[in-house]
Scaffold this motif. Structure first.
Motif, PDB file in Angstrom:
ATOM      1  N   GLU A   1       4.615   5.160   9.476  1.00  0.00           N
ATOM      2  CA  GLU A   1       4.933   6.561   9.345  1.00  0.00           C
ATOM      3  C   GLU A   1       6.422   6.490   8.899  1.00  0.00           C
ATOM      4  OE1 GLU A   1       3.081   9.189   8.802  1.00  0.00           O
ATOM      5  OE2 GLU A   1       1.457   7.562   9.371  1.00  0.00           O
ATOM      6  N   HIS A   2       7.498   5.844   9.480  1.00  0.00           N
ATOM      7  CA  HIS A   2       8.912   5.896   9.244  1.00  0.00           C
ATOM      8  C   HIS A   2       9.036   5.277   7.814  1.00  0.00           C
ATOM      9  CE1 HIS A   2      12.938   5.005   9.407  1.00  0.00           C
ATOM     10  NE2 HIS A   2      12.985   3.837   9.188  1.00  0.00           N
ATOM     11  N   ILE A   3       8.285   4.246   7.428  1.00  0.00           N
ATOM     12  CA  ILE A   3       8.442   3.449   6.097  1.00  0.00           C
ATOM     13  C   ILE A   3       7.942   4.705   5.019  1.00  0.00           C
ATOM     14  CG2 ILE A   3       7.784   1.718   4.697  1.00  0.00           C
ATOM     15  CD1 ILE A   3       7.800  -0.205   7.224  1.00  0.00           C
ATOM     16  N   LYS A   4       6.948   5.145   5.161  1.00  0.00           N
ATOM     17  CA  LYS A   4       6.179   6.140   4.460  1.00  0.00           C
ATOM     18  C   LYS A   4       7.248   7.044   4.015  1.00  0.00           C
ATOM     19  CE  LYS A   4       1.982   7.588   5.524  1.00  0.00           C
ATOM     20  NZ  LYS A   4       0.796   7.854   6.124  1.00  0.00           N
ATOM     21  N   ALA A   5       8.108   7.691   5.019  1.00  0.00           N
ATOM     22  CA  ALA A   5       8.848   8.690   4.781  1.00  0.00           C
ATOM     23  C   ALA A   5      10.156   8.136   4.303  1.00  0.00           C
ATOM     24  CB  ALA A   5       9.489   9.121   6.276  1.00  0.00           C
ATOM     25  N   VAL A   6      10.643   7.074   4.384  1.00  0.00           N
ATOM     26  CA  VAL A   6      11.612   6.612   3.675  1.00  0.00           C
ATOM     27  C   VAL A   6      11.347   6.491   2.101  1.00  0.00           C
ATOM     28  CG1 VAL A   6      13.372   4.401   3.278  1.00  0.00           C
ATOM     29  CG2 VAL A   6      12.867   5.169   5.591  1.00  0.00           C
ATOM     30  N   VAL A   7      10.146   5.717   1.899  1.00  0.00           N
ATOM     31  CA  VAL A   7       9.564   5.643   0.586  1.00  0.00           C
ATOM     32  C   VAL A   7       9.577   6.761  -0.224  1.00  0.00           C
ATOM     33  CG1 VAL A   7       7.695   4.847  -1.100  1.00  0.00           C
ATOM     34  CG2 VAL A   7       8.797   3.271   0.936  1.00  0.00           C
ATOM     35  N   GLY A   8       9.039   7.989   0.584  1.00  0.00           N
ATOM     36  CA  GLY A   8       8.814   9.159  -0.022  1.00  0.00           C
ATOM     37  C   GLY A   8      10.185   9.749  -0.395  1.00  0.00           C
ATOM     38  N   LYS A   9      11.324   9.976   0.404  1.00  0.00           N
ATOM     39  CA  LYS A   9      12.811  10.312   0.051  1.00  0.00           C
ATOM     40  C   LYS A   9      13.030   9.509  -1.150  1.00  0.00           C
ATOM     41  CE  LYS A   9      13.974  11.343   4.827  1.00  0.00           C
ATOM     42  NZ  LYS A   9      15.164  10.951   5.885  1.00  0.00           N
ATOM     43  N   GLN A  10      13.015   8.394  -1.273  1.00  0.00           N
ATOM     44  CA  GLN A  10      13.272   7.515  -2.295  1.00  0.00           C
ATOM     45  C   GLN A  10      12.768   7.927  -3.637  1.00  0.00           C
ATOM     46  OE1 GLN A  10      14.153   3.262  -2.259  1.00  0.00           O
ATOM     47  NE2 GLN A  10      15.729   3.830  -1.118  1.00  0.00           N
TER      48      GLN A  10
ATOM     49  N   GLU B   1       0.841  -1.068  -0.139  1.00  0.00           N
ATOM     50  CA  GLU B   1       0.166   0.075   0.013  1.00  0.00           C
ATOM     51  C   GLU B   1       0.687   1.190   0.081  1.00  0.00           C
ATOM     52  OE1 GLU B   1      -3.972   0.811   2.352  1.00  0.00           O
ATOM     53  OE2 GLU B   1      -3.353  -1.037   3.123  1.00  0.00           O
ATOM     54  N   ILE B   2       1.895   1.318   0.753  1.00  0.00           N
ATOM     55  CA  ILE B   2       2.700   2.616   0.996  1.00  0.00           C
ATOM     56  C   ILE B   2       3.607   2.771  -0.408  1.00  0.00           C
ATOM     57  CG2 ILE B   2       4.955   3.337   2.010  1.00  0.00           C
ATOM     58  CD1 ILE B   2       4.007   1.719   4.529  1.00  0.00           C
ATOM     59  N   VAL B   3       4.044   1.771  -1.087  1.00  0.00           N
ATOM     60  CA  VAL B   3       4.686   1.684  -2.494  1.00  0.00           C
ATOM     61  C   VAL B   3       3.656   2.441  -3.587  1.00  0.00           C
ATOM     62  CG1 VAL B   3       5.939   0.712  -4.033  1.00  0.00           C
ATOM     63  CG2 VAL B   3       6.572   0.111  -1.699  1.00  0.00           C
ATOM     64  N   THR B   4       2.531   1.769  -3.522  1.00  0.00           N
ATOM     65  CA  THR B   4       1.595   1.649  -4.615  1.00  0.00           C
ATOM     66  C   THR B   4       0.740   3.383  -4.405  1.00  0.00           C
ATOM     67  OG1 THR B   4      -0.151   0.669  -3.557  1.00  0.00           O
ATOM     68  CG2 THR B   4       1.405  -0.543  -5.344  1.00  0.00           C
ATOM     69  N   SER B   5       0.323   3.754  -3.290  1.00  0.00           N
ATOM     70  CA  SER B   5      -0.307   4.854  -2.912  1.00  0.00           C
ATOM     71  C   SER B   5       0.168   5.817  -2.063  1.00  0.00           C
ATOM     72  CB  SER B   5      -1.700   4.511  -2.239  1.00  0.00           C
ATOM     73  OG  SER B   5      -1.683   4.026  -1.056  1.00  0.00           O
ATOM     74  N   GLY B   6       1.253   5.651  -1.349  1.00  0.00           N
ATOM     75  CA  GLY B   6       2.029   6.531  -0.396  1.00  0.00           C
ATOM     76  C   GLY B   6       1.240   6.731   0.870  1.00  0.00           C
ATOM     77  N   THR B   7       0.227   5.744   1.079  1.00  0.00           N
ATOM     78  CA  THR B   7      -0.614   6.017   2.235  1.00  0.00           C
ATOM     79  C   THR B   7      -1.198   4.759   2.654  1.00  0.00           C
ATOM     80  OG1 THR B   7      -2.136   7.271   3.659  1.00  0.00           O
ATOM     81  CG2 THR B   7      -2.455   6.695   1.111  1.00  0.00           C
ATOM     82  N   VAL B   8      -1.530   4.678   3.713  1.00  0.00           N
ATOM     83  CA  VAL B   8      -2.197   3.243   4.237  1.00  0.00           C
ATOM     84  C   VAL B   8      -3.816   3.451   4.772  1.00  0.00           C
ATOM     85  CG1 VAL B   8      -2.179   1.523   5.991  1.00  0.00           C
ATOM     86  CG2 VAL B   8      -0.086   2.405   5.181  1.00  0.00           C
TER      87      VAL B   8
END
Length: 90
Positions: free
Chosen positions: A78-87, A57-64
């Motif tokens: 929240e931590h994983i969302k931040a890491v994915v957002g940075k990448q 969900e985080i990778v495809t939509s950026g949210t849960v």
């Protein structure tokens, strides 16, 4: 592919290449990851199972959108969302 590093390991291009080559050797070229995302923690249930659905969900939509109250540590999301957002910005 999400990777949580063990103590003493640090993110590097060499480590990323080692992981890719290991996947190719053990599983096959078809399973080679397109992207490797290094995180400190993974979202786990209280019984210790990784919530792969949340990672997708985080990778495809950026949210849960789902319920995260059953997680061992809800702040992991929240931590994983931040890491994915940075990448994605790179």
């Amino acid at each position: 592919m999400f990777v949580r590093l063990a103590e003493g390991y640090h993110v590097s291009e060499n480590l990323e290449n080692t992981i890719r080559n290991s996947v190719i050797t053990q599983i096959g070229k078809i399973a080679q990851p397109g992207e490797i995302i290094f995180v400190d923690t993974l979202p786990k249930t209280v019984s210790g199972k990784i919530m792969r659905r949340l990672l997708k969900e985080i990778v495809t939509s950026g949210t849960v959108a789902g319920d995260v109250t059953g997680l061992e540590d809800p702040t992991t999301v929240e931590h994983i969302k931040a890491v994915v957002g940075k990448q994605e910005q790179v």
